[in-house]
Design a protein around this motif. Structure first.
Motif, PDB file in Angstrom:
ATOM      1  N   THR A  55       0.858  -1.177   0.000  1.00  0.00           N
ATOM      2  CA  THR A  55       0.000   0.000   0.000  1.00  0.00           C
ATOM      3  C   THR A  55       0.893   1.226   0.000  1.00  0.00           C
ATOM      4  O   THR A  55       1.764   1.354   0.861  1.00  0.00           O
ATOM      5  CB  THR A  55      -0.897   0.011   1.258  1.00  0.00           C
ATOM      6  N   PRO A  56       0.691   2.119  -0.946  1.00  0.00           N
ATOM      7  CA  PRO A  56       1.512   3.340  -0.971  1.00  0.00           C
ATOM      8  C   PRO A  56       1.349   4.118   0.328  1.00  0.00           C
ATOM      9  O   PRO A  56       0.259   4.206   0.893  1.00  0.00           O
ATOM     10  CB  PRO A  56       0.946   4.132  -2.160  1.00  0.00           C
ATOM     11  N   PRO A  96      -2.460  10.024   5.061  1.00  0.00           N
ATOM     12  CA  PRO A  96      -3.018  10.980   4.094  1.00  0.00           C
ATOM     13  C   PRO A  96      -2.251  12.293   3.952  1.00  0.00           C
ATOM     14  O   PRO A  96      -2.181  12.847   2.873  1.00  0.00           O
ATOM     15  CB  PRO A  96      -4.428  11.239   4.628  1.00  0.00           C
ATOM     16  N   ASP A  97      -1.637  12.795   5.025  1.00  0.00           N
ATOM     17  CA  ASP A  97      -0.906  14.060   4.935  1.00  0.00           C
ATOM     18  C   ASP A  97       0.596  13.834   4.731  1.00  0.00           C
ATOM     19  O   ASP A  97       1.421  14.660   5.110  1.00  0.00           O
ATOM     20  CB  ASP A  97      -1.166  14.927   6.168  1.00  0.00           C
ATOM     21  N   TRP A  98       0.968  12.729   4.115  1.00  0.00           N
ATOM     22  CA  TRP A  98       2.373  12.353   3.933  1.00  0.00           C
ATOM     23  C   TRP A  98       3.169  13.438   3.207  1.00  0.00           C
ATOM     24  O   TRP A  98       4.256  13.809   3.641  1.00  0.00           O
ATOM     25  CB  TRP A  98       2.467  11.030   3.174  1.00  0.00           C
ATOM     26  N   GLU A 140       1.203   7.166   0.853  1.00  0.00           N
ATOM     27  CA  GLU A 140       0.241   8.264   0.743  1.00  0.00           C
ATOM     28  C   GLU A 140      -1.180   7.818   1.103  1.00  0.00           C
ATOM     29  O   GLU A 140      -1.993   8.618   1.540  1.00  0.00           O
ATOM     30  CB  GLU A 140       0.252   8.849  -0.677  1.00  0.00           C
ATOM     31  N   GLN A 141      -1.466   6.530   0.921  1.00  0.00           N
ATOM     32  CA  GLN A 141      -2.789   6.010   1.282  1.00  0.00           C
ATOM     33  C   GLN A 141      -2.874   5.688   2.777  1.00  0.00           C
ATOM     34  O   GLN A 141      -3.938   5.745   3.368  1.00  0.00           O
ATOM     35  CB  GLN A 141      -3.118   4.764   0.467  1.00  0.00           C
ATOM     36  N   VAL A 142      -1.753   5.348   3.356  1.00  0.00           N
ATOM     37  CA  VAL A 142      -1.728   5.008   4.774  1.00  0.00           C
ATOM     38  C   VAL A 142      -1.674   6.274   5.627  1.00  0.00           C
ATOM     39  O   VAL A 142      -2.333   6.374   6.661  1.00  0.00           O
ATOM     40  CB  VAL A 142      -0.520   4.096   5.094  1.00  0.00           C
TER      41      VAL A 142
END
Length: 114
Positions: A91-92, A98-100, A94-96
């Motif tokens: 899982t990228p 959200p404010d990455w 950015e999906q884990v």
């Protein structure tokens, strides 16, 4: 007042072992990582002359102590290769988180990298 010796022992260690001792880290760390460790250690020591950077030296030593333990483990390379190319659902980030992207940008600004 005379001091009485009742034979009790103190809880103080006889020899002050420090797991984050750079000599101990080098002893455990595989030789191929020595140059990188020494470069990071030298930079942290130089920075530690400034009071606000003193804790960074401790962080560098702690990180390298943990790396030395991992890198010196006989199964480390096999586990690393398995993790890098092994099958599995990924899982990228950015999906884990959200404010990455914002966190990365903030970290870069704090480090002076943009």
């Amino acid at each position: 007042m005379p001091v009485r010796d009742d034979g009790d022992m103190t809880a103080q260690p006889v020899d002050d072992d420090n797991a984050d001792d750079p000599v101990e880290i080098l002893r455990v760390l595989p030789a191929r990582f020595h140059e990188q460790f020494l470069a990071e250690y030298d930079a942290a020591v130089a920075g530690a002359r400034r009071p606000e950077q003193y804790r960074h030296l401790h962080q560098v030593l702690r990180l390298w102590r943990l790396r030395a333990a991992a890198y010196s483990d006989p199964g480390f390379e096999a586990r690393l290769e398995s993790a890098r190319g092994g099958p599995g659902d990924w899982t990228p980030i950015e999906q884990v988180v959200p404010d990455w992207a914002g966190r990365v940008a903030d970290a870069r600004r704090r480090r002076g990298g943009g």
